[in-house]
Design an enzyme around this catalytic site. Structure first.
Site, PDB file in Angstrom:
ATOM      1  N   HIS A   1      -2.780   9.967   8.753  1.00 25.12           N
ATOM      2  CA  HIS A   1      -3.851  10.156   9.740  1.00 25.12           C
ATOM      3  C   HIS A   1      -3.823  11.550  10.350  1.00 25.12           C
ATOM      4  O   HIS A   1      -4.843  12.057  10.790  1.00 25.12           O
ATOM      5  CB  HIS A   1      -3.760   9.103  10.853  1.00 25.12           C
ATOM      6  CG  HIS A   1      -4.245   7.751  10.408  1.00 25.12           C
ATOM      7  ND1 HIS A   1      -5.425   7.573   9.718  1.00 25.12           N
ATOM      8  CD2 HIS A   1      -3.719   6.516  10.553  1.00 25.12           C
ATOM      9  CE1 HIS A   1      -5.601   6.286   9.470  1.00 25.12           C
ATOM     10  NE2 HIS A   1      -4.568   5.631   9.954  1.00 25.12           N
TER      11      HIS A   1
ATOM     12  N   ARG B   1       0.862  -1.195   0.000  1.00 30.03           N
ATOM     13  CA  ARG B   1       0.000   0.000   0.000  1.00 30.03           C
ATOM     14  C   ARG B   1       0.890   1.234   0.000  1.00 30.03           C
ATOM     15  O   ARG B   1       1.554   1.550   0.993  1.00 30.03           O
ATOM     16  CB  ARG B   1      -0.936  -0.015   1.205  1.00 30.03           C
ATOM     17  CG  ARG B   1      -1.973   1.107   1.140  1.00 30.03           C
ATOM     18  CD  ARG B   1      -3.169   0.786   2.013  1.00 30.03           C
ATOM     19  NE  ARG B   1      -3.985   1.956   2.219  1.00 30.03           N
ATOM     20  CZ  ARG B   1      -5.256   2.065   1.855  1.00 30.03           C
ATOM     21  NH1 ARG B   1      -5.858   1.058   1.255  1.00 30.03           N
ATOM     22  NH2 ARG B   1      -5.943   3.150   2.091  1.00 30.03           N
TER      23      ARG B   1
END
Ligand code: NAP
Ligand code: SF4
Length: 665
Positions: free
Chosen positions: A256, A218
């Site tokens: 995040h 990823r």
């Protein structure tokens, strides 16, 4: 045979030794169950249901290669043979359903929520209280080996593939960005040396598992943080990873800690796909698109247009495990669509609770919340077709009861219908489409525009009262002034507010209404510009100067509490709502006492000082009160949803309660 509606999405694809039955990947999502070895059967049931529903490849939540990489104390880890063997319960259950499953290997780095955390440097993250210790060169080397070992162990545990988590700001991503990597050894100092860590992980893993075992990586396409990677570096990394032996490049967007929303409802559907398409031009391995893809139509379009080879959907498969099966059977209108609210999935995980789903409370509770078929042919009346009543009526019909659903209004939805009008919450309409269709399919006797009395319900074996709430009208002098309206009047379009508006009450609805009042129509380019997302080729990490928002009205949002406005909103979405308030120039007043409302506007006292908020309209968003006179008159039955508890009324509790009441009948 090619599928008439989704020929590309449902076409098999070969990844090394593995052939997937379609292009749908259930993206990795931490559920909290994987952290408890004693809950392995629950985890197996959760994934097995998604495999039974036809998902091409399931990717688990993250398992750390070392204890330093745990997300929280004693979180899921894959570093021993015993841990690998325990996973055979999960992989076996998925294989029994004809599915394929990959284990995600994730090292939290500075995002770890425990004192053992380590990072590329000792820079603390803004979202955790723990400062990581900077790894020594030897520790970095050992961690790369530990990653590779986890990959090999996953194969021993019966996994069909692995995903190495290199995005979202976790350890690998931290190594890649100058923001968090200030090293001057072989693992930092230049972009080439910063890439060394992930490339080495993939190289060592490939060496251990041979040529054919699928390794998904990823990659972070846009970091969306200061001092993130440039587009050139991202492409270079992708090419190195390809040479090192990755089988698929999955694509991640944003760390995040980024202050750009990437997955919540207000992010337009498919917003990030063009970046995946751009990467695809440079590499030969298949690429996978992700983030805010929640319908089979959009997923098909992405693959048909050549923008990606696979589509990752995490939350949509939490919401509906049978997403693929329904698409395959041409029953997409029966899909329970994820509305990207985060309320029961990510918010739960960040609050250290087990994940579930607002629209599907069975998610992650497959073995506990079971709607058993009934042998007793009882009749059930449900009164009220808001979220609680809809969940109860459809669950009861699913169990085999004879169900009548009574609703006073001409349409289903209750308060939930109002949410659909809020900018960026258009997807909430999907939930009502789903319930409407489900009522039809299950043959529920639906009586709209029908107000019932206790006498009308006398013949039913069970009565479930879900009569909902009504907006609270606070006792303020002048509350009957013609300028005063309720949020329901505004969101339903019954009244058109003036140019200057005061909003009373700054809970979820006050914030939403303020957004509605100031919102100016925007397309995807405007949306990106307002959030400061620029072309990554021109702007490092994809971050540009945000373009100011225009505002349709002058709005003042008022609350009595002295806490900051919007502080009680969802953990993973509240910050974005608060940012919109700021960007839209909404004046926020807290610690107010309401004095009166008159022709001049709303009079308040703040810090002992009286002032008037001049306005044409006052919108009251002061919460709700339960509507339960029917239940009181009835003297029997089950009371659910807002009619039960109006405070902190929300659809998550309503749908959950409606389902559980019926499961226990
Ligand atoms: P709420 O969250 O209960 O907020 C209503 C606000 O009105 C309170 O915060 C309170 O603030 C004020 N208030 C209460 N009684 C009052 C009175 N007598 N006079 C003046 N002000 C009064 O209710 P809501 O905003 O209607 O939202 C309902 C539910 O919908 C929420 O709990 C939430 O679950 C859900 N929702 C969530 C979101 C989201 O998370 N984005 C969005 C929309 C709705 P003060 O006492 O400080 O003035
Ligand atoms: Fe989607 Fe909301 Fe369910 Fe999460 S809780 S899966 S965001 S609908």
């Amino acid at each position: 045979m090619t599928h008439p509606l989704y020929p590309h999405l449902l076409e098999p694809i070969r990844l090394g030794s593995l052939t997937l039955r379609n292009r749908v990947v259930m993206g990795s999502m931490h559920t909290g169950i994987e952290d408890h070895p004693w809950d392995i059967d629950k985890l197996a049931a959760f994934y097995a249901e998604r495999a039974r529903g036809g998902t091409g490849l399931i990717i688990t939540g993250g398992f750390s290669p070392t204890k330093h990489g745990w997300l929280k104390p004693f979180a899921s880890e894959m570093s021993t043979r015993m841990q690998a063997m325990r996973q055979r319960t999960v992989t076996g259950a998925v294989h029994d359903e004809g599915g394929a499953i990959a284990l995600q290997v994730l090292h939290a780095g500075r995002y770890a929520f425990h004192p053992l955390s380590q990072g590329a440097s000792n820079r603390k993250s803004p979202i955790t209280p723990f400062r990581p210790s900077a790894m020594s060169s030897k520790e970095v080397d050992a961690t790369a080996t530990a990653f590779a070992k986890s990959v090999a162990l996953a194969r021993k545990g019966g996994y069909d593939a692995v995903e190495i988590m290199g995005s979202e700001g976790y350890l690998i991503n931290q190594f890649l960005a100058a923001r968090t990597n200030d090293r001057d050894d072989q693992w930092g100092g230049s972009s080439a040396r910063r890439m060394h860590f992930p490339v080495e992980i993939v190289r060592r893993a490939r060496e251990l598992v041979g040529d054919d075992f699928p390794i998904v990586y990823r990659i972070s396409l846009l970091d969306l943080v200061e001092d993130g990677q440039s587009w050139e570096e991202t492409v270079e990394l992708a090419l190195h990873l390809q040479d090192a032996g990755v089988t698929v490049l999955n694509t991640g967007i944003g760390w995040h800690e980024a202050r750009v929303p990437t997955i919540i409802t207000q992010v337009p559907r498919g917003a990030w796909v063009e970046h995946t398409a751009r990467l695809k031009q440079y590499v030969d391995v298949p690429v996978c698109a992700s983030n805010r893809i929640n319908t089979p139509e959009l997923a098909e379009e992405i693959i048909a247009s050549g923008k990606a080879d696979l589509v990752s959907m995490a939350r949509p498969l939490l919401a509906d495990p049978f997403f693929v099966a329904k698409a395959t059977d041409e029953r997409a209108d029966e899909i329970n669509t994820c509305i990207a609210c985060n309320q029961a999935c990510l918010d739960h995980v960040f609050e250290n609770k087990r994940a579930s789903c607002l629209v599907n409370p069975r998610a992650c509770h497959e073995t506990e919340l079971v709607l058993m078929p009934t042998l007793r042919k009882k009749t059930v009346a449900v009164v009220g077709a808001g979220p609680a009543g809809l969940a109860a009526a459809t669950s009861a019909a699913e169990r085999g009861f004879g169900v009548s659903l009574f609703e006073k209004a001409p349409e289903i939805g209750g308060q939930f219908r109002l949410a659909m009008a809020v900018p960026g919450k258009e997807d909430f309409a999907e939930t009502l489409r789903y319930f409407g269709r489900r009522l039809e399919v299950l043959g529920v006797d639906v009586r709209l525009g029908t107000e019932v009395t206790p006498a009308d319900l006398a013949a039913y074996d069970e009565v479930i009262v879900a009569t909902g709430v009504e907006p609270r009208l606070p006792e303020i002098e002048g509350i009957d002034h013609p300028s005063v309206v309720s949020y329901a009047d505004v969101l339903s379009g019954r009244v058109v507010p003036g140019k200057r508006v005061a909003v009373i009450g700054a809970g979820g609805i006050g914030v939403d209404v303020s957004h509605w009042l100031t919102h100016v129509e925007e397309d995807l380019d405007d949306w990106m510009a307002h959030w400061g997302v620029g072309d990554p080729v021109l702007h490092r990490g994809g971050l540009a100067e945000p373009k100011p928002r225009e505002s349709a009205r002058e709005v003042t949002l008022v609350q009595r509490k002295s806490t900051p406005i919007g502080i009680g909103l969802g953990k993973t979405s509240g910050w974005a709502h608060r940012a919109v308030l700021k960007q839209s120039g909404i004046v926020q007043v807290n610690g107010a006492t309401y004095d009166r409302i008159d022709d001049a506007g709303l009079h308040v006292t703040v810090d002992g000082e009286q002032r008037v908020i001049e306005c044409d309209t006052v919108v009251v968003c002061a919460g709700q009160e339960s509507v339960r006179s029917l239940y009181d008159d009835l003297g029997r039955g089950h009371l659910i949803g807002g009619a039960d508890v109006a405070a902190e009324l929300d659809a998550k509790r309503a749908i959950d309660q409606g389902t559980r009441v019926v499961a226990a009948l």
